[in-house]
Structures are given as structure tokens and as C-alpha cells.
Scaffold this motif. Structure first.
Motif, PDB file in Angstrom:
ATOM      1  N   TRP A  93     -48.993  22.756 -52.942  1.00 48.96           N
ATOM      2  CA  TRP A  93     -49.703  22.712 -51.649  1.00 48.96           C
ATOM      3  C   TRP A  93     -49.977  21.282 -51.173  1.00 48.96           C
ATOM      4  CZ3 TRP A  93     -51.429  24.410 -56.295  1.00 48.96           C
ATOM      5  CH2 TRP A  93     -52.404  23.638 -56.923  1.00 48.96           C
ATOM      6  N   CYS A  94     -49.538  20.285 -51.942  1.00 47.03           N
ATOM      7  CA  CYS A  94     -49.829  18.888 -51.560  1.00 47.03           C
ATOM      8  C   CYS A  94     -48.756  18.290 -50.661  1.00 47.03           C
ATOM      9  CB  CYS A  94     -50.017  18.035 -52.809  1.00 47.03           C
ATOM     10  SG  CYS A  94     -51.438  18.581 -53.761  1.00 47.03           S
ATOM     11  N   VAL A  95     -47.790  19.086 -50.248  1.00 48.82           N
ATOM     12  CA  VAL A  95     -46.772  18.572 -49.321  1.00 48.82           C
ATOM     13  C   VAL A  95     -46.787  19.432 -48.050  1.00 48.82           C
ATOM     14  CG1 VAL A  95     -44.904  19.890 -50.439  1.00 48.82           C
ATOM     15  CG2 VAL A  95     -44.328  17.911 -49.046  1.00 48.82           C
ATOM     16  N   GLU A  96     -46.771  18.783 -46.918  1.00 50.61           N
ATOM     17  CA  GLU A  96     -46.750  19.493 -45.632  1.00 50.61           C
ATOM     18  C   GLU A  96     -45.392  20.174 -45.439  1.00 50.61           C
ATOM     19  OE1 GLU A  96     -48.886  19.798 -43.041  1.00 50.61           O
ATOM     20  OE2 GLU A  96     -50.508  18.798 -44.115  1.00 50.61           O
ATOM     21  N   PRO A  97     -45.376  21.424 -44.950  1.00 49.75           N
ATOM     22  CA  PRO A  97     -44.097  22.093 -44.677  1.00 49.75           C
ATOM     23  C   PRO A  97     -43.164  21.237 -43.806  1.00 49.75           C
ATOM     24  CG  PRO A  97     -45.893  23.653 -44.460  1.00 49.75           C
ATOM     25  CD  PRO A  97     -46.527  22.321 -44.713  1.00 49.75           C
ATOM     26  N   LYS A  98     -43.722  20.608 -42.781  1.00 53.17           N
ATOM     27  CA  LYS A  98     -42.908  19.806 -41.862  1.00 53.17           C
ATOM     28  C   LYS A  98     -42.216  18.662 -42.607  1.00 53.17           C
ATOM     29  CE  LYS A  98     -43.440  17.411 -37.370  1.00 53.17           C
ATOM     30  NZ  LYS A  98     -43.077  16.050 -37.742  1.00 53.17           N
ATOM     31  N   LEU A  99     -42.970  17.981 -43.481  1.00 48.52           N
ATOM     32  CA  LEU A  99     -42.388  16.872 -44.255  1.00 48.52           C
ATOM     33  C   LEU A  99     -41.312  17.402 -45.208  1.00 48.52           C
ATOM     34  CD1 LEU A  99     -42.343  13.861 -45.113  1.00 48.52           C
ATOM     35  CD2 LEU A  99     -44.109  14.416 -46.797  1.00 48.52           C
ATOM     36  N   ALA A 100     -41.599  18.540 -45.862  1.00 49.67           N
ATOM     37  CA  ALA A 100     -40.620  19.127 -46.795  1.00 49.67           C
ATOM     38  C   ALA A 100     -39.325  19.469 -46.060  1.00 49.67           C
ATOM     39  CB  ALA A 100     -41.208  20.371 -47.456  1.00 49.67           C
ATOM     40  N   ARG A 101     -39.441  20.034 -44.864  1.00 55.47           N
ATOM     41  CA  ARG A 101     -38.238  20.347 -44.069  1.00 55.47           C
ATOM     42  C   ARG A 101     -37.489  19.066 -43.687  1.00 55.47           C
ATOM     43  NH1 ARG A 101     -36.528  25.316 -45.057  1.00 55.47           N
ATOM     44  NH2 ARG A 101     -37.837  26.976 -44.253  1.00 55.47           N
ATOM     45  N   GLU A 102     -38.239  18.038 -43.298  1.00 56.36           N
ATOM     46  CA  GLU A 102     -37.583  16.772 -42.915  1.00 56.36           C
ATOM     47  C   GLU A 102     -36.853  16.159 -44.108  1.00 56.36           C
ATOM     48  OE1 GLU A 102     -40.697  14.386 -41.213  1.00 56.36           O
ATOM     49  OE2 GLU A 102     -40.835  15.682 -39.430  1.00 56.36           O
ATOM     50  N   LEU A 103     -37.526  16.133 -45.270  1.00 57.16           N
ATOM     51  CA  LEU A 103     -36.929  15.512 -46.461  1.00 57.16           C
ATOM     52  C   LEU A 103     -35.678  16.256 -46.930  1.00 57.16           C
ATOM     53  CD1 LEU A 103     -40.165  14.647 -48.502  1.00 57.16           C
ATOM     54  CD2 LEU A 103     -38.564  13.001 -47.509  1.00 57.16           C
ATOM     55  N   THR A 104     -35.663  17.566 -46.734  1.00 58.74           N
ATOM     56  CA  THR A 104     -34.523  18.363 -47.225  1.00 58.74           C
ATOM     57  C   THR A 104     -33.506  18.650 -46.115  1.00 58.74           C
ATOM     58  OG1 THR A 104     -35.764  20.401 -46.830  1.00 58.74           O
ATOM     59  CG2 THR A 104     -35.903  19.466 -49.044  1.00 58.74           C
ATOM     60  N   GLY A 105     -33.743  18.110 -44.930  1.00 58.43           N
ATOM     61  CA  GLY A 105     -32.795  18.286 -43.826  1.00 58.43           C
ATOM     62  C   GLY A 105     -32.567  19.740 -43.463  1.00 58.43           C
ATOM     63  N   ASN A 106     -33.526  20.610 -43.809  1.00 56.69           N
ATOM     64  CA  ASN A 106     -33.428  22.045 -43.522  1.00 56.69           C
ATOM     65  C   ASN A 106     -32.143  22.676 -44.058  1.00 56.69           C
ATOM     66  OD1 ASN A 106     -34.652  24.318 -42.563  1.00 56.69           O
ATOM     67  ND2 ASN A 106     -33.835  24.149 -40.503  1.00 56.69           N
ATOM     68  N   LYS A 107     -31.606  22.091 -45.157  1.00 56.50           N
ATOM     69  CA  LYS A 107     -30.325  22.629 -45.659  1.00 56.50           C
ATOM     70  C   LYS A 107     -30.482  23.394 -46.971  1.00 56.50           C
ATOM     71  CE  LYS A 107     -29.096  18.285 -47.873  1.00 56.50           C
ATOM     72  NZ  LYS A 107     -28.798  16.952 -47.462  1.00 56.50           N
ATOM     73  N   ILE A 108     -31.736  23.580 -47.396  1.00 62.30           N
ATOM     74  CA  ILE A 108     -31.968  24.333 -48.639  1.00 62.30           C
ATOM     75  C   ILE A 108     -33.200  25.211 -48.414  1.00 62.30           C
ATOM     76  CG2 ILE A 108     -33.427  22.522 -49.719  1.00 62.30           C
ATOM     77  CD1 ILE A 108     -31.994  23.259 -52.408  1.00 62.30           C
ATOM     78  N   THR A 109     -33.235  26.361 -49.079  1.00 64.25           N
ATOM     79  CA  THR A 109     -34.390  27.246 -48.973  1.00 64.25           C
ATOM     80  C   THR A 109     -35.596  26.599 -49.659  1.00 64.25           C
ATOM     81  OG1 THR A 109     -32.968  29.191 -48.878  1.00 64.25           O
ATOM     82  CG2 THR A 109     -35.238  29.560 -49.601  1.00 64.25           C
ATOM     83  N   LEU A 110     -36.750  26.710 -49.024  1.00 56.13           N
ATOM     84  CA  LEU A 110     -37.991  26.197 -49.613  1.00 56.13           C
ATOM     85  C   LEU A 110     -38.883  27.368 -49.995  1.00 56.13           C
ATOM     86  CD1 LEU A 110     -38.728  23.219 -47.166  1.00 56.13           C
ATOM     87  CD2 LEU A 110     -37.638  23.133 -49.425  1.00 56.13           C
ATOM     88  N   GLN A 111     -39.643  27.184 -51.071  1.00 54.96           N
ATOM     89  CA  GLN A 111     -40.510  28.260 -51.574  1.00 54.96           C
ATOM     90  C   GLN A 111     -41.919  27.709 -51.808  1.00 54.96           C
ATOM     91  OE1 GLN A 111     -39.364  31.242 -54.793  1.00 54.96           O
ATOM     92  NE2 GLN A 111     -40.645  29.852 -55.992  1.00 54.96           N
ATOM     93  N   GLY A 112     -42.917  28.437 -51.340  1.00 52.15           N
ATOM     94  CA  GLY A 112     -44.296  27.997 -51.562  1.00 52.15           C
ATOM     95  C   GLY A 112     -45.124  28.286 -50.324  1.00 52.15           C
ATOM     96  N   ASN A 113     -46.172  27.521 -50.095  1.00 50.95           N
ATOM     97  CA  ASN A 113     -46.842  26.583 -50.983  1.00 50.95           C
ATOM     98  C   ASN A 113     -48.340  26.757 -50.817  1.00 50.95           C
ATOM     99  OD1 ASN A 113     -47.213  25.446 -48.436  1.00 50.95           O
ATOM    100  ND2 ASN A 113     -46.942  23.360 -49.141  1.00 50.95           N
ATOM    101  N   PHE A 114     -48.756  28.063 -50.771  1.00 53.87           N
ATOM    102  CA  PHE A 114     -50.146  28.450 -50.529  1.00 53.87           C
ATOM    103  C   PHE A 114     -50.999  28.019 -51.724  1.00 53.87           C
ATOM    104  CE2 PHE A 114     -53.570  31.563 -49.652  1.00 53.87           C
ATOM    105  CZ  PHE A 114     -53.627  31.511 -48.263  1.00 53.87           C
ATOM    106  N   ASP A 115     -52.111  27.345 -51.468  1.00 53.12           N
ATOM    107  CA  ASP A 115     -53.010  26.938 -52.556  1.00 53.12           C
ATOM    108  C   ASP A 115     -53.603  28.198 -53.187  1.00 53.12           C
ATOM    109  OD1 ASP A 115     -55.125  26.085 -54.135  1.00 53.12           O
ATOM    110  OD2 ASP A 115     -55.690  24.451 -52.775  1.00 53.12           O
ATOM    111  N   PRO A 116     -53.362  28.440 -54.494  1.00 51.34           N
ATOM    112  CA  PRO A 116     -53.860  29.676 -55.126  1.00 51.34           C
ATOM    113  C   PRO A 116     -55.374  29.862 -54.955  1.00 51.34           C
ATOM    114  CG  PRO A 116     -52.422  28.482 -56.628  1.00 51.34           C
ATOM    115  CD  PRO A 116     -52.621  27.588 -55.444  1.00 51.34           C
TER     116      PRO A 116
END
Length: 344
Positions: A264-287
């Protein structure tokens, strides 16, 4: 439901889905009253090593919470056991390895032959669970990542900082790499056997990779994660979960993995930018947010999916579910994903 229709597998392949699939790390276990009954009756490794019990525990969240995938009930520390180390587990205290790995002799003494035979009980549990699931949802197998397993083998127990493990690596990097390679080879054999036994996808948990700087991650974690993804890619989709290592997202998005798990310490937007939206992402709700009131959980889930987008996304927690989460809150999390409607 046929394999082609399983949302979870479609999302891992990057195929179009009408809503994100959802499951929760550690969903098979400690927050479910029916699990507590079994825990009070049998010790931890009896539960792991008895296929009928492991199967029953794996199925509980499917029947009671309604997740879109099952994950086999087991433990990452079965690998040190298979390699010849004793692992003790006391409820509420975490794992303990009485004899740790410190020297070249210790590394040489580790067993690497045929993990499938010493870990046959996990494979038997997978076969039984696959049969009992009857294709209702896909089944996930898993292993700990080599760096995380090294941490336990050298430290001997959980730690806030794994100083001994890091000292081992920094003072003798050649020996550390030899140990990491041994663990990697065993893990690859083990995961391939899991796929043969019925796992539809596998996840590699690097729970402690966030302890490493980006440069040290590139030395002691990344090469082994990518080896595992490369070795498994023709067998089943691979999810890599390097917890806390958001800085590695860009590099790992170019690996053979099908998906990357996020805390949960990474913003979805940043994760999408870093991965170029070319891979599936999983997460990231703080339990811990599962302890919030149910309407709040549902609101937060909607916000999370809005931020990630529906495609190339698997809704999940950013780490394992906490033992004190009420079952109806876990259910609310899953239902919120299933009911999700994008704002038009």
C-alpha cells in the motif's frame, strides 16, 4: 466455469475483463472461525503436512468469502525444511530455525535433490484441492523468494531489520550468491511440481526485499526473481511480490512475470507509470483498512479500482489479511470488487 472464463487467469494474461478479479493474501487461515477450530486441534505443520486439512483450509474462503481464486494453504518455510533445516513454529511467536546457515560448510550441506519428493504433501494437497474445487475458481501455488528464504536461514527467525542476514551478504557476497542460487534451483523445481499438481498460477513472495536498497536488490533479489519467472513462464503465469521494493517495478515489468504484487506504500498511478501499463498489477489495499466500518471499506475499494483501472489488474491486499479482521469485513471487501461499476 471454463479456464478461458476465469477472470483471474484472464487478468494475468492481459485479456479484457468486465471487472477485476479479487483474492486476498493469507485468505486461507487465521481470521476465519472454522480455521481457528482446526488450529486448536492440530499444530501448524500438521495442518500444512496433512493434505486433507490443507485442502479444507484452502476451500474455506472460497465457500465463506467468495474470492475469485484459491491459494493453497502452506508456508514459505517448507523450502528450508526440504533443504535439511529444522523449522519450529509456535503460535503467536513466528518461526524459529534452531540451526542457521553461517559458513560455506553450512551452504554445502544443504540438500537440493528433488524437492518434489520431500514436499510431496504440498503437491498432494494441490491435487486434492484442484479436484474439490471442480474448476469453480483457479488455484494458486506459491513459494518464498530466495532473498526472503535466505533471511530466515541466516537470521534464524523473523526480524525488523534482518541485520545478520544483511551482514552475511555484505561480508561474503560470493557465499551469499551461492546460497541464493541453491535456494533458487530448489524453488524452481518445487514450483514446476506445483504446476504439474494443479496450480494454475504461482506467486513468489519476497516479503523482506524492501529491506534492501535498490542497488542491493539488484544484487541479492532481482536476479533470482527473474530466474524463477523465466523458468516458469511456459508452465504457468507467475506473480512476483517484492514487498516494499516499489523502485524495482520498472525493471520487473520487463521480466517474464505475468503480474507484480504491490503493497500500500505505492500509488496506483505511479505503479502504472513505472510499469508502462504493460503488466498486470495486483494489490494494494492496506489490510488494516479492513478494520474500518463496512461502508468505508466499500468506498475505499472503489477508489482503489478507479485508480488502477479495471484492465490488467487483480484486486488484493497489500499484504496478508490480519487475524482480527471480522469475516463480514473480508466479505465486504470481496463484494465491493464484484459490485464495482466504473464511473462513466
Amino acid at each position: 466455469m471454463s479456464d478461458t472464463q476465469h477472470l483471474f487467469l484472464k487478468a494475468l494474461k492481459g485479456e479484457a475483463v468486465e471487472r477485476p478479479p479479487v483474492w486476498m493474501m493469507r485468505q486461507a487461515g487465521r481470521y476465519l472461525p472454522d480455521y481457528i477450530k482446526l488450529r486448536n486441534k492440530y499444530d501448524f505443520f500438521t495442518r500444512v503436512q496433512t493434505p486433507e486439512l490443507a485442502c479444507e483450509i484452502t476451500l474455506q474462503p472460497i465457500d465463506q468469502v467468495g474470492t475469485d481464486a484459491a491459494i493453497i494453504f502452506s508456508d514459505i518455510l517448507v523450502i528450508p525444511q526440504a533443504m535439511g533445516l529444522e523449522v519450529l513454529l509456535e503460535e503467536g511467536k513466528g518461526p524459529l530455525l534452531p540451526k542457521t546457515v553461517q559458513t560455506e560448510q553450512d551452504v554445502d550441506a544443504l540438500l537440493t535433490e528433488d524437492p518434489a519428493s520431500s514436499l510431496h504433501y504440498v503437491l498432494d494437497a494441490l491435487k486434492l484441492t484442484k479436484k474439490e474445487l471442480n474448476n469453480r475458481v483457479p488455484l494458486i501455488g506459491f513459494a518464498g523468494a530466495p532473498w526472503t528464504i535466505l533471511c530466515y536461514m541466516v537470521e534464524g527467525k523473523g526480524s525488523k531489520s534482518f541485520d545478520k542476514a544483511k551482514q552475511f551478504c555484505f561480508t561474503n557476497p560470493t557465499l551469499a550468491r551461492k546460497l541464493l542460487q541453491k535456494i533458487t534451483d530448489v524453488t524452481i523445481g518445487y514450483l514446476k511440481a506445483q504446476v504439474q499438481a494443479g496450480a494454475d498460477a504461482v506467486q513468489v513472495f519476497d516479503s523482506w526485499s524492501g529491506m534492501l536498497s535498490p542497488a542491493d536488490f539488484n544484487t541479492f533479489a532481482k536476479p533470482y526473481l527473474t530466474q524463477i519467472a523465466d523458468a516458469l513462464k511456459d508452465h504457468a503465469p507467475v506473480i512476483l511480490f517484492p514487498k516494499g521494493s516499489w523502485y524495482a517495478l520498472k525493471d520487473l515489468s520487463n521480466s517474464s512475470a505475468s503480474a507484480l504484487g504491490l503493497d500500500w506504500c505505492v500509488e496506483p498511478k505511479l505503479a502504472r507509470e513505472l510499469t508502462g501499463n504493460k503488466i498486470t498489477l495486483q494489490g494494494n489495499f492496506d489490510p488494516s483498512k479492513l478494520l474500518a466500518p463496512i461502508p468505508e471499506i466499500k468506498k475505499e475499494v472503489t477508489k482503489m479500482i478507479d485508480a488502477f483501472g479495471v484492465q490488467r489488474y487483480v484486486a488484493n491486499l497489500g499484504h496478508g489479511i490480519l487475524p482480527n479482521v471480522p469475516v463480514d469485513h473480508a466479505k465486504a471487501f470481496v463484494e465491493a470488487v464484484k459490485e464495482y461499476k466504473a464511473v462513466k
